[in-house]
Design a protein around this motif. Structure first.
Motif, PDB file in Angstrom:
ATOM      1  N   ALA A   1       0.821  -1.213   0.000  1.00  0.00           N
ATOM      2  CA  ALA A   1       0.000   0.000   0.000  1.00  0.00           C
ATOM      3  C   ALA A   1       0.856   1.265   0.000  1.00  0.00           C
ATOM      4  O   ALA A   1       0.480   2.281  -0.575  1.00  0.00           O
TER       5      ALA A   1
ATOM      6  N   ASP B   1      -6.942   5.953   2.768  1.00  0.00           N
ATOM      7  CA  ASP B   1      -6.106   4.829   3.210  1.00  0.00           C
ATOM      8  C   ASP B   1      -6.920   3.985   4.177  1.00  0.00           C
ATOM      9  O   ASP B   1      -7.191   4.402   5.310  1.00  0.00           O
TER      10      ASP B   1
ATOM     11  N   ILE C   1      -6.173   0.625   5.042  1.00  0.00           N
ATOM     12  CA  ILE C   1      -5.389  -0.593   5.208  1.00  0.00           C
ATOM     13  C   ILE C   1      -5.751  -1.371   6.480  1.00  0.00           C
ATOM     14  O   ILE C   1      -5.561  -2.581   6.559  1.00  0.00           O
TER      15      ILE C   1
ATOM     16  N   ASN D   1      -5.744   0.044  -0.225  1.00  0.00           N
ATOM     17  CA  ASN D   1      -5.848  -1.064   0.717  1.00  0.00           C
ATOM     18  C   ASN D   1      -4.807  -2.119   0.362  1.00  0.00           C
ATOM     19  O   ASN D   1      -3.991  -1.918  -0.536  1.00  0.00           O
ATOM     20  N   GLY D   2      -4.858  -3.247   1.052  1.00  0.00           N
ATOM     21  CA  GLY D   2      -3.905  -4.320   0.795  1.00  0.00           C
ATOM     22  C   GLY D   2      -4.094  -5.439   1.796  1.00  0.00           C
ATOM     23  O   GLY D   2      -4.979  -5.386   2.656  1.00  0.00           O
TER      24      GLY D   2
ATOM     25  N   GLY E   1      -0.380  -4.307  -2.296  1.00  0.00           N
ATOM     26  CA  GLY E   1      -1.382  -3.290  -2.004  1.00  0.00           C
ATOM     27  C   GLY E   1      -2.094  -2.936  -3.292  1.00  0.00           C
ATOM     28  O   GLY E   1      -1.675  -3.349  -4.384  1.00  0.00           O
TER      29      GLY E   1
END
Length: 392
Positions: free
Chosen positions: A99, A202, A204, A232-233, A246
């Protein structure tokens, strides 16, 4: 050898400095407990590793398309529909080496010299540096405990200028662990739309929320979806930090630009890692439920221990795996001029490594990661409490 000005302008990472010092002490035989880690402390699930190994044995060792394999994009597309009711075609999804790398590419693709990016503070350490590398101007908007470390519509309005192009939004937040509610996001979205801004969201830490729900600002309406880049990831959600996968979901033109940029820099993300990410998104969701349960227990345990340290305050985090307590009064009563000085001595004398809040733009706080066992956390916070008690 003369380095470029852009590299000279980078701010050294305090997180890495603390990590390096802790490693140095460990190497000399000191029993250091590290609470600075931004990653889960257990291994990637066996199912993911087995399927990745199977893919490698079947030839998944060659180049792929620069923006990722279709199978992974399909898996991401299904995940976005399932979790957020957001539909993205394969030409609206870009996969890269983590990411952080996605964010770097997004800023490079969107920012021209002089463009301003609003970043609520405290913030993840790389946002400001990546904006500067793209020749943009980070505009820090300071928040504190009074707003639960969240950006408000009023604060956003006050900091918008004719050069503002992007709002950087991180929920669940690193380092504070705070999560924006649907209503809070809707209020921010109104200001974003009125001022024709782009949102880089973001997300994540999205699976790590406790007693609340994660909402993506892109899901508010079609206009917000069109002006939002979702980042995201699998690093935090599936304990896959080292696999480096990501992705971004967003406008077709942006995805095309990101793909072109990747084709001239890194080419594709690691092929075996892409297949591992496919396995992650196709595995039974019960893993994520258990994952979330473990971290909620760790949060509650760490928070209860932290409450016993005098002259400190801490808002109970709603997500991620960090506590962000205010240690200013405590540090001052111990004789320290700054929390940074306290953090340095805490490592050298009590052998506990935490990250000073100044690394995230708020110098009164420290970040404690509870991505470790309850046993280790108990020992670490006991050391902190004893260190404080001895010097008060």
């Amino acid at each position: 050898m003369q380095l470029s000005q852009r590299v000279q302008n980078l701010t050294p990472s305090q997180t890495l400095a603390i990590t390096a010092k802790a490693a140095e002490l460990k190497a000399s035989g000191v029993d250091v407990i590290g609470l600075g880690a931004g990653e889960p402390d257990f291994n990637t699930p066996d199912e993911i590793m087995e399927k990745a190994f199977e893919a490698v044995k079947n030839g998944a060792t060659k180049y792929t398309a620069a923006a990722g394999i279709p199978e992974l994009k399909e898996a991401i597309s299904k995940k976005m529909i399932r979790d957020h009711q957001l539909e993205y075609g394969l030409d609206e999804i870009f996969v890269a080496s983590g990411a952080k790398h996605v964010l770097y590419n997004v800023f490079q693709a969107l920012i021209d010299s002089g463009d301003e990016v609003i970043i609520p503070s405290p913030y993840w350490v790389s946002y400001t540096e990546q904006v500067k590398l793209a020749e943009g101007t980070p505009v820090l908007v300071y928040t504190d405990e009074s707003t639960s470390f969240k950006l408000t519509p009023e604060l956003l309005k006050e900091n918008i200028t004719d050069k503002t192009k992007i709002l950087m939004l991180n929920s669940p937040n690193n380092p504070t662990g705070m999560v924006y509610s649907k209503e809070e996001l809707e209020a921010i979205a109104e200001v974003v739309a009125e001022n024709d801004l782009i949102v880089v969201a973001d997300e994540i830490y999205e699976v790590l929320v406790y007693g609340t729900e994660h909402y993506s600002i892109a899901s508010i309406n079609e206009d917000m979806k069109a002006r939002t880049v979702v980042i995201n990831g699998v690093s935090k959600s599936h304990a896959m930090t080292g696999w480096r996968i990501g992705y971004a979901c967003g406008d077709k033109a942006l995805i095309k630009g990101l793909t072109g940029l990747a084709s001239q820099s890194t080419s594709n993300p690691a092929t075996p890692s892409q297949w591992a990410a496919v396995a992650a998104y196709e595995m039974d969701l019960s893993f994520l439920t258990e994952f979330n349960k473990i971290f909620k227990q760790r949060r509650d345990h760490a928070y209860s221990l932290l409450e016993d340290i005098p002259y400190t305050t801490c808002i109970k985090p709603e997500g991620a795996f960090y506590l962000f307590p205010n240690f200013k009064e405590c540090a001052n009563k111990m004789g320290y001029d700054t929390v940074d000085d306290f953090v340095k001595d805490l490592l050298e004398k009590a052998h506990v490594a935490v990250v000073p809040g100044s690394a995230f733009g708020l110098e009164d706080n420290i970040r404690i990661s509870y991505s470790t066992s309850e046993e280790v956390m108990t020992e670490a916070i006991t050391r902190i409490k004893n260190f404080v008690a001895e010097r008060l």
